[in-house]
Design a protein around this motif. Structure first.
Motif, PDB file in Angstrom:
ATOM      1  N   ARG A  45       1.319 106.161 -89.243  1.00 40.29           N
ATOM      2  CA  ARG A  45       1.450 105.117 -90.263  1.00 40.29           C
ATOM      3  C   ARG A  45       2.879 104.566 -90.261  1.00 40.29           C
ATOM      4  N   VAL A  46       3.853 105.447 -90.061  1.00 39.25           N
ATOM      5  CA  VAL A  46       5.248 105.016 -89.990  1.00 39.25           C
ATOM      6  C   VAL A  46       5.444 104.064 -88.809  1.00 39.25           C
ATOM      7  N   VAL A  47       4.831 104.394 -87.658  1.00 35.62           N
ATOM      8  CA  VAL A  47       4.929 103.529 -86.485  1.00 35.62           C
ATOM      9  C   VAL A  47       4.435 102.123 -86.802  1.00 35.62           C
ATOM     10  N   LEU A  48       3.375 102.026 -87.564  1.00 34.33           N
ATOM     11  CA  LEU A  48       2.777 100.731 -87.870  1.00 34.33           C
ATOM     12  C   LEU A  48       3.499  99.999 -88.997  1.00 34.33           C
ATOM     13  N   TRP A  49       3.984 100.745 -90.013  1.00 37.67           N
ATOM     14  CA  TRP A  49       4.427 100.099 -91.243  1.00 37.67           C
ATOM     15  C   TRP A  49       5.931 100.129 -91.500  1.00 37.67           C
ATOM     16  N   SER A  50       6.683 100.968 -90.809  1.00 39.75           N
ATOM     17  CA  SER A  50       8.111 101.017 -91.120  1.00 39.75           C
ATOM     18  C   SER A  50       8.814  99.736 -90.670  1.00 39.75           C
ATOM     19  N   ARG A  51       9.576  99.150 -91.576  1.00 43.71           N
ATOM     20  CA  ARG A  51      10.376  97.965 -91.251  1.00 43.71           C
ATOM     21  C   ARG A  51      11.791  98.337 -90.815  1.00 43.71           C
ATOM     22  N   LEU A  52      12.183  99.587 -91.028  1.00 41.76           N
ATOM     23  CA  LEU A  52      13.557 100.003 -90.793  1.00 41.76           C
ATOM     24  C   LEU A  52      13.735 100.952 -89.616  1.00 41.76           C
ATOM     25  N   ASP A 216       2.907  90.804 -96.612  1.00 39.91           N
ATOM     26  CA  ASP A 216       2.381  92.166 -96.454  1.00 39.91           C
ATOM     27  C   ASP A 216       1.820  92.395 -95.051  1.00 39.91           C
ATOM     28  N   VAL A 217       2.510  91.850 -94.048  1.00 36.60           N
ATOM     29  CA  VAL A 217       2.105  92.038 -92.656  1.00 36.60           C
ATOM     30  C   VAL A 217       2.809  93.269 -92.092  1.00 36.60           C
ATOM     31  N   ALA A 218       2.054  94.211 -91.573  1.00 32.90           N
ATOM     32  CA  ALA A 218       2.644  95.418 -90.999  1.00 32.90           C
ATOM     33  C   ALA A 218       3.530  95.055 -89.810  1.00 32.90           C
ATOM     34  N   PRO A 219       4.757  95.585 -89.742  1.00 37.14           N
ATOM     35  CA  PRO A 219       5.678  95.231 -88.652  1.00 37.14           C
ATOM     36  C   PRO A 219       5.133  95.535 -87.262  1.00 37.14           C
ATOM     37  N   GLY A 220       4.286  96.557 -87.162  1.00 42.06           N
ATOM     38  CA  GLY A 220       3.764  96.932 -85.853  1.00 42.06           C
ATOM     39  C   GLY A 220       2.492  96.214 -85.454  1.00 42.06           C
ATOM     40  N   LEU A 221       1.963  95.375 -86.336  1.00 45.09           N
ATOM     41  CA  LEU A 221       0.671  94.752 -86.078  1.00 45.09           C
ATOM     42  C   LEU A 221       0.725  93.803 -84.889  1.00 45.09           C
ATOM     43  N   GLN A 222       1.712  92.916 -84.865  1.00 46.97           N
ATOM     44  CA  GLN A 222       1.837  91.971 -83.762  1.00 46.97           C
ATOM     45  C   GLN A 222       2.483  92.619 -82.538  1.00 46.97           C
ATOM     46  N   ARG A 223       3.310  93.629 -82.789  1.00 50.49           N
ATOM     47  CA  ARG A 223       3.969  94.318 -81.682  1.00 50.49           C
ATOM     48  C   ARG A 223       2.957  95.031 -80.791  1.00 50.49           C
ATOM     49  N   HIS A 224       1.974  95.675 -81.397  1.00 49.94           N
ATOM     50  CA  HIS A 224       1.027  96.485 -80.620  1.00 49.94           C
ATOM     51  C   HIS A 224      -0.298  95.783 -80.364  1.00 49.94           C
ATOM     52  N   GLY A 225      -0.712  94.893 -81.254  1.00 55.72           N
ATOM     53  CA  GLY A 225      -1.989  94.214 -81.053  1.00 55.72           C
ATOM     54  C   GLY A 225      -3.142  95.208 -80.999  1.00 55.72           C
ATOM     55  N   SER A 226      -4.007  95.047 -80.022  1.00 60.58           N
ATOM     56  CA  SER A 226      -5.174  95.922 -79.903  1.00 60.58           C
ATOM     57  C   SER A 226      -4.904  97.164 -79.062  1.00 60.58           C
ATOM     58  N   ILE A 227      -3.684  97.276 -78.535  1.00 61.38           N
ATOM     59  CA  ILE A 227      -3.347  98.401 -77.655  1.00 61.38           C
ATOM     60  C   ILE A 227      -2.577  99.458 -78.437  1.00 61.38           C
ATOM     61  N   LEU A 243      -5.870 102.823 -89.491  1.00 55.62           N
ATOM     62  CA  LEU A 243      -4.637 102.194 -89.962  1.00 55.62           C
ATOM     63  C   LEU A 243      -4.614 100.707 -89.613  1.00 55.62           C
ATOM     64  N   MET A 244      -5.042 100.384 -88.396  1.00 51.95           N
ATOM     65  CA  MET A 244      -5.051  98.991 -87.969  1.00 51.95           C
ATOM     66  C   MET A 244      -6.049  98.170 -88.774  1.00 51.95           C
ATOM     67  N   GLU A 245      -7.195  98.753 -89.071  1.00 48.70           N
ATOM     68  CA  GLU A 245      -8.203  98.042 -89.860  1.00 48.70           C
ATOM     69  C   GLU A 245      -7.658  97.723 -91.245  1.00 48.70           C
ATOM     70  N   GLU A 246      -6.992  98.697 -91.865  1.00 48.09           N
ATOM     71  CA  GLU A 246      -6.386  98.479 -93.181  1.00 48.09           C
ATOM     72  C   GLU A 246      -5.298  97.405 -93.098  1.00 48.09           C
ATOM     73  N   GLU A 251      -3.142  91.962 -94.090  1.00 47.18           N
ATOM     74  CA  GLU A 251      -2.545  90.761 -93.509  1.00 47.18           C
ATOM     75  C   GLU A 251      -3.331  89.514 -93.903  1.00 47.18           C
ATOM     76  N   THR A 252      -4.635  89.593 -93.804  1.00 42.36           N
ATOM     77  CA  THR A 252      -5.476  88.434 -94.145  1.00 42.36           C
ATOM     78  C   THR A 252      -5.251  87.993 -95.586  1.00 42.36           C
ATOM     79  N   ALA A 253      -5.234  88.976 -96.491  1.00 45.16           N
ATOM     80  CA  ALA A 253      -5.022  88.657 -97.902  1.00 45.16           C
ATOM     81  C   ALA A 253      -3.611  88.131 -98.138  1.00 45.16           C
ATOM     82  N   GLY A 254      -2.640  88.751 -97.503  1.00 48.38           N
ATOM     83  CA  GLY A 254      -1.246  88.364 -97.728  1.00 48.38           C
ATOM     84  C   GLY A 254      -0.905  87.001 -97.175  1.00 48.38           C
ATOM     85  N   ARG A 255      -1.388  86.692 -95.989  1.00 47.71           N
ATOM     86  CA  ARG A 255      -1.098  85.378 -95.391  1.00 47.71           C
ATOM     87  C   ARG A 255      -1.748  84.254 -96.191  1.00 47.71           C
TER      88      ARG A 255
END
Length: 357
Positions: A45-52, A216-227, A243-246, A251-255
């Motif tokens: 989760r940290v990999v996907l969501w940490s901004r720092l 509310d876009v996870a920092p790792g979402l665009q970095r990793h994509g589907s991989i 984690l990616m599904e959540e 992201e959809t709601a936030g954008r």
């Protein structure tokens, strides 16, 4: 399980707070990172969501390491067939301190030799090395004669968000930009209807990071994509998929709720062109106003409250000028006298030159 989350110096306490907010059991600031405790799914989760964070290092083993022979023996004794398949690629990052082994590249080579020889002793083919985009990134930390071998769960530097296509001189790393925004209390200001302004925005890093944070876009979402970020055999793919599904739902709601309350300008038209390109790639082009303006002609935003974030030139690559800092401070006092400011000045003298308190 104890693991280590690295970051740039100066961000340790901010990162510790962020990790606790992400649900980790424990997070204690130390030099250039945080000693954390939690389950593997929490680390992912940290990999996907940490901004720092810069990296998330999940330890496999540690051992005494008085010399290079001990390093090789300790690594080759591990059951690497449980961690990497022969068809995968690998890379080793090494960080050494002390007198036992002084060259990081040599240490990384010995770790690689130990991994390869361990697999070959099991009758398996040797994996190939890919230093840029490996399937499995291994990390060695050697301190005070003690070696720790870890898996880099993020697969590489986590400051990369996946949107930077164009850049100006000396671009700000995205995780440092996030720190500036958090220091400015931007998430709370945005939730209360405030605006965001960068009057020297360069290629747009602070504003784009602020927009993605607001959405509310996870920092790792665009970095990793589907991989997945790592093909380490111990990586929890089911947890990662959840984690990616959540993250995609958030992201959809936030954008969809993101409004244009973010404003950026720069005297350099090439920088503004780069900023617009980057914002479009990040999917927040509609949410940021960009314009070519001198620092003495800062736009007055329509929002009554908000925060200013800025990374003025301050090092040998970009000549620092106290007069420019004074102009910046005077312009902000005229345009947004009630707003909060978070400026990355580089020295106390330059910060003082702004006249802001």
């Amino acid at each position: 399980m104890k693991f280590f989350v690295s970051c740039a110096k100066g961000l340790e306490y901010l990162l510790a707070d962020e990790l606790l907010a992400l649900g980790l059991d424990k997070a204690t600031a130390t030099i250039s990172g945080v000693n954390a405790e939690g389950e593997l799914a929490q680390a992912q989760r940290v990999v996907l969501w940490s901004r720092l964070a810069s990296r998330v290092l999940w330890p496999l083993t540690e051992f005494d390491c008085p010399d290079e022979g001990s390093l090789y023996q300790g690594v080759s004794a591990m059951a690497w067939e449980q961690h990497i398949s022969p068809e995968l690629t690998l890379s080793v990052d090494a960080h050494v301190s002390g007198t036992e082994i002084t060259h990081a590249r040599f240490a990384a080579q010995r770790v690689k030799d130990g991994v390869v020889d361990s697999l070959r002793s099991q009758g398996l083919e040797r994996p190939s090395v890919n230093t840029d985009f490996p399937d499995v990134r291994i990390n060695l930390s050697l301190r005070k004669g003690r070696a720790t071998i870890s898996i880099d769960l993020g697969g590489g530097p986590m400051h990369r968000r996946g949107w930077r296509m164009a850049q100006n001189d000396a671009p700000l790393k995205e995780n440092l930009a996030a720190a500036v925004l958090l220091r400015a209390n931007w998430p709370k200001i945005h939730s209360e209807g405030g605006g965001l302004l960068d009057p020297m925005c360069g290629s747009g890093t602070l504003l784009i990071e602020g927009a993605l944070m607001a959405a509310d876009v996870a920092p790792g979402l665009q970095r990793h994509g589907s991989i997945p970020p790592s093909r380490w055999l111990g990586f929890d793919r089911d947890a990662w998929n959840s984690l990616m599904e959540e993250a995609r739902a958030r992201e959809t709601a936030g954008r969809s709720a993101l409004k244009q309350v973010i404003h950026g300008s720069d005297a350099d038209p090439h920088a503004i062109h780069a900023a617009k390109q980057n914002a479009e790639t990040a999917g927040v082009g509609h949410a940021i106003w960009f314009g070519v303006r001198d620092i003495t002609d800062v736009q007055v935003p329509p929002q009554e409250t908000g925060c200013v974030v800025c990374n003025p030139p301050y090092d040998e690559r970009l000549a620092a000028d106290a007069v420019l800092y004074r102009q910046l401070g005077d312009a902000l006092k005229r345009a947004v006298p009630q707003w909060r400011a978070s400026l990355l000045c580089g020295s106390a003298d330059l910060a003082f030159a702004t006249g802001l308190r």
